[in-house]
Design an enzyme around this catalytic site. Structure first.
Site, short mmCIF file in Angstrom:
data_model
loop_
_atom_site.label_atom_id
_atom_site.label_comp_id
_atom_site.label_asym_id
_atom_site.label_seq_id
_atom_site.Cartn_x
_atom_site.Cartn_y
_atom_site.Cartn_z
N CYS A 439 28.87 102.42 40.63
CA CYS A 439 29.63 103.65 40.45
C CYS A 439 29.40 104.27 39.08
O CYS A 439 28.58 105.14 38.93
CB CYS A 439 31.11 103.38 40.70
SG CYS A 439 31.47 102.89 42.41
N GLU A 441 30.03 102.05 35.96
CA GLU A 441 30.01 100.99 34.96
C GLU A 441 28.58 100.76 34.46
O GLU A 441 27.63 100.88 35.21
CB GLU A 441 30.58 99.69 35.54
CG GLU A 441 29.76 99.07 36.65
CD GLU A 441 29.76 99.87 37.95
OE1 GLU A 441 28.81 99.70 38.75
OE2 GLU A 441 30.68 100.66 38.17
#
Length: 795
Positions: A439, A441
């Protein structure tokens, strides 16, 4: 490989492969579970666990069905056919009820025959009862943790899957598995059984790594054999030649380092398949900077005349379709009843910077963007990485794809995330080679295990504070007794009570997360994955056991907009303006604002809210963000390193809203809280420029990722000059220190029409969180969440 002369769009091969991928219904395959169960019944206890895991991987590679589809140039499946998803009973074992639910649920169904369900019930479920990782976790965690978990204070990723969000680096293309076996043999020779108390453990892990190399080589050779067999009965001379070339490639990689562009893509794909076959139950496995890795092969072959641009694009398209054929394994228990996503969160990082700091954009980068635009598939996810050195031409090319409204690509700022990684202790070169997996990170590609441990419901912690440690929904005492809020004489007194609860729940989560980390290191090592992460071979340690150069744990904090706006409302209306009393507010939120609509409208219309470049609200957001950082940053993990802050929600903000009553910001009970670091839906009333100014006030370098969603009317991006406006908005946000931004380009009318007539919008992709999904595959609650995001009509 004959090239289609039409360079505008997909050629016929890709059209056929795409159509098949788009139309194939995901199914559950019990093949891996059967192989694993029979293997464990016969061998459990006979070998050390790392070697047992590697021998199991070898057995799967020996026995699993091999598939090569018509037209395919990149080969290999996790299951026996495209979109056939294996289960991982060693992690979490599906019940018969789960399988029936998955086979019959309306959204995101996984088909499975009654015969397979009966076989699973007879052969798999009885053996794994009491042996799964999920049971190890839930059988040994304290009741206080369970109460907080069940109340929705936090989630736990590893109760359903393996830890991960892993990205690889250039090593995959420089060394074959036979090279790695030589390196492993050298490390085995150096083991010091006299002076090193860990020598035996290292021997077991290194031996397991070597066996894993053999398994993956065998798996590839089986594909080579099948391709040659298929060539014997094939009538089309062109396809015969392709099958022989596939066989030649599969006999070369992954045993040896790739020599060509085609071999490089196939090399990565075999490694990808190996990792998600070995263990990953539901996670993100990524190639990292795929364009940078492939560019040298592309340039070399282009110069030699052995590859042209159209052929390279065709192979890239085949790779994208391969990823799309690998849907995420479904969950178990109550979550099996919900529609999740088929997306397995492979994220292709495009652009960025190289290890020496120079611009990473190449012709392969543009090819990848073209493929994203033309194929319009659920996955892989894609992200463009825009540094100060990135050419405007590349950003504009990315914006043209964004304008299509697929939700891809998202946009990341290497200038910021390199600083984030260096703050965490990475070297400059390792940070530059890093980026995003899954996503938002970030980590050091090919050198780090960065484990996402679960989401933290920050607004729920305020709710617990306002009820003196009691969860108002379950009526259980799950927090600390920090005082009756009616007795608080100042905003600061309330905020200090909130901080006490925050630290209490963070510490509770970390203690159990550390226990779970040890359970995976002990019972579910990943020797194949460990081969590709520095410095697992040199240390003789597993990916899950401190082998990587860097070892990070993230806690993902959700609802910054909701908590900020709630605190802003309390501060202004209760303690400053004294418009309402605490008792009146508590009565209102506990009754979901029944008979208190005037109060709710006052809050909604006369409160400074985050996302409007208002220093009153933004200063509260900064304080909350900084205190989340203080609560999490530096807490020790089990691998000699620590936890870091991450501001990610994925779709958990919808679930978190369901387990909450009404909020002091006027949000009604059960409604979603804000996502990531985005403002609360509908309250960012001064356009996207005000949003990025608010977000720019946060020191995002303190985090390991912040997520910002924005939704634009399609009319806002119709003209060519509108692309310049979008590019400027992105550059401006990144100049303010923004980590990430992503866009939905779709109007409310279209979304409402898609709800009423889903058959007309089968391929409507929207941006959900760190990924896109088909709008009509989503539960209505998530659809409504997309719709209620502020529809920006101006820059």
């Amino acid at each position: 490989m004959k090239t289609n002369k039409n360079t505008c769009g997909m050629n016929d091969r890709i059209k056929r492969l795409r159509k098949l991928s788009f139309e194939t219904t995901p199914s559950l395959s019990i093949e891996r579970a059967l192989i694993e169960t029979r293997f464990y019944k016969e061998n459990e206890g006979k070998y050390p666990i790392p070697i047992l895991r590697a021998l199991h991987f070898l057995e799967v590679c020996k026995q699993k069905t091999i598939y090569i589809g018509q037209d395919e140039l990149i080969v290999g499946e996790r299951g026996p056919r495209p979109k056939a998803v294996p289960t991982f009973p060693e992690l979490t074992c599906h019940s018969v009820e789960d399988l029936h639910i998955l086979n019959s649920r309306e959204l995101q169904r996984y088909t499975i025959s009654q015969e397979d369900i009966d076989t699973y019930a007879r052969e798999v479920i009885p053996y794994w009862k009491g042996r799964t990782q999920r049971e190890r976790i839930f059988n040994h965690v304290p009741q206080t943790w369970k109460n907080a978990y069940e109340a929705g204070i936090f989630t736990e990723f590893m109760e359903q899957r393996a830890p991960g969000h892993t990205s690889l680096d250039h090593k995959v293309y420089k060394y074959g598995l036979l090279d790695l076996k030589i390196r492993i043999a050298e490390e085995l020779k150096k083991l010091d059984f006299m002076n090193d108390p860990e020598a035996t453990d290292k021997q077991e892990e290194l031996t397991a790594m070597s066996i894993s190399c053999d398994a993956a080589i065998l798996f590839a050779q089986r594909h080579a054999d099948l391709a040659d067999e298929m060539a014997l009965t094939e009538k089309d001379p062109k396809r015969i030649s392709e099958l022989h070339q596939i066989a030649e490639i599969c006999r070369w990689v992954p045993a040896h380092a790739p020599r060509t562009y085609w071999e490089a893509i196939q090399m990565y794909w075999f490694v990808h398949l190996g990792t998600i076959t070995e263990l990953n139950g539901w996670d993100a496995m990524n190639p990292g900077h795929f364009d940078q890795h492939l560019a040298p092969f592309y340039d070399k072959e282009l110069k030699a005349g052995t590859l042209n641009r159209e052929e390279a694009k065709e192979l890239m398209s085949c790779f994208f379709i391969k990823v799309n054929n690998h849907t995420a394994p479904p969950k178990v228990g109550i979550t099996a009843k919900e529609s999740g996503t088929y997306n397995d969160f492979t994220n292709l990082n495009i652009g960025g910077v190289k290890a020496d700091g120079s611009d990473g954009v190449s012709e392969v980068s543009y090819i990848m963007l073209e493929v994203v635009e033309e194929l319009h598939l659920l996955q892989p996810g894609s992200s463009i990485h825009i540094s100060s050195r990135t050419p405007d031409r590349f950003l504009r090319a990315g914006c043209k794809v964004i304008r299509k409204g697929y939700g891809y690509p998202s946009i990341f700022n290497p200038d910021v995330y390199i600083q984030e990684l260096m703050r965490q202790g990475k070297s400059l070169q390792d940070a530059r080679e890093g980026g995003c997996s899954g996503c938002i990170e970030v980590g050091a590609f090919g050198k780090e295990a960065y484990v996402l441990t679960g989401y933290l419901n920050v607004p729920k912690i305020l709710e617990i504070t306002l009820h003196n440690g009691i969860d108002p929904l379950s009526e259980k005492m799950i927090g600390l007794s920090t005082g009756d809020p009616n007795t608080f004489k100042s905003y600061d007194e309330l905020y200090q009570a909130f901080l006490k609860q925050l630290h209490y729940f963070v510490e509770m989560k970390i203690r159990v997360s550390n226990y779970i980390d040890r359970m995976f290191a002990k019972y579910a090592p990943a020797p194949f994955l460990s081969l590709f992460i520095d410095d697992c071979i040199a240390k003789g340690k597993d990916y899950y056991n401190g082998g990587p150069r860097y070892n990070t744990n993230y806690i993902q904090c959700t609802g910054l907009g909701t908590i900020t706006d709630s605190l802003s409302a309390i501060k202004k209306h209760l303690f400053e303006d004294k418009t309402f009393t605490m008792a009146e507010l508590l009565t209102a939120i506990d009754s979901n604002f029944e008979q208190a609509e005037m109060m709710r409208q006052t809050i909604l219309n006369r409160t400074p809210f985050f996302g409007n470049d208002d220093d009153y609200a933004d200063s509260i957001a900064i304080q909350v963000y900084d205190d989340l950082y203080e609560a999490i940053e530096g807490r020790p993990n089990t691998k000699g390193e620590c936890f870091h802050l991450n501001m990610l929600s994925t779709t958990c903000h919808v679930y978190f809203g369901k387990v909450m009553g009404a909020s002091p910001n006027g949000r009604l009970a059960g409604k979603a809280i804000s996502d990531g670091t985005s403002p609360s839906h509908g309250i960012d009333r001064h356009g996207p420029s005000a949003v990025i100014k608010s977000l720019g006030k946060l020191d995002q370098i303190k985090s390991g990722g912040t997520l910002l969603n924005q939704r634009f009317m399609p009319s806002l991006l119709k003209r060519e000059e509108d692309l310049s406006n979008l590019s400027t908005l992105i550059r401006s946000y990144f100049a303010l220190g923004g980590h990430h931004i992503q866009f939905n380009i779709v109007d409310t009318e279209t979304l409402r029409h898609a709800q009423k007539h889903p058959e007309e919008y089968r391929d409507l992709l929207v941006r959900v969180a760190g990924y896109s999904d088909y709008f009509n595959d989503m539960h209505v609650d998530l659809q409504e969440d997309i719709i209620f995001r502020t529809e920006q009509v101006r820059f």
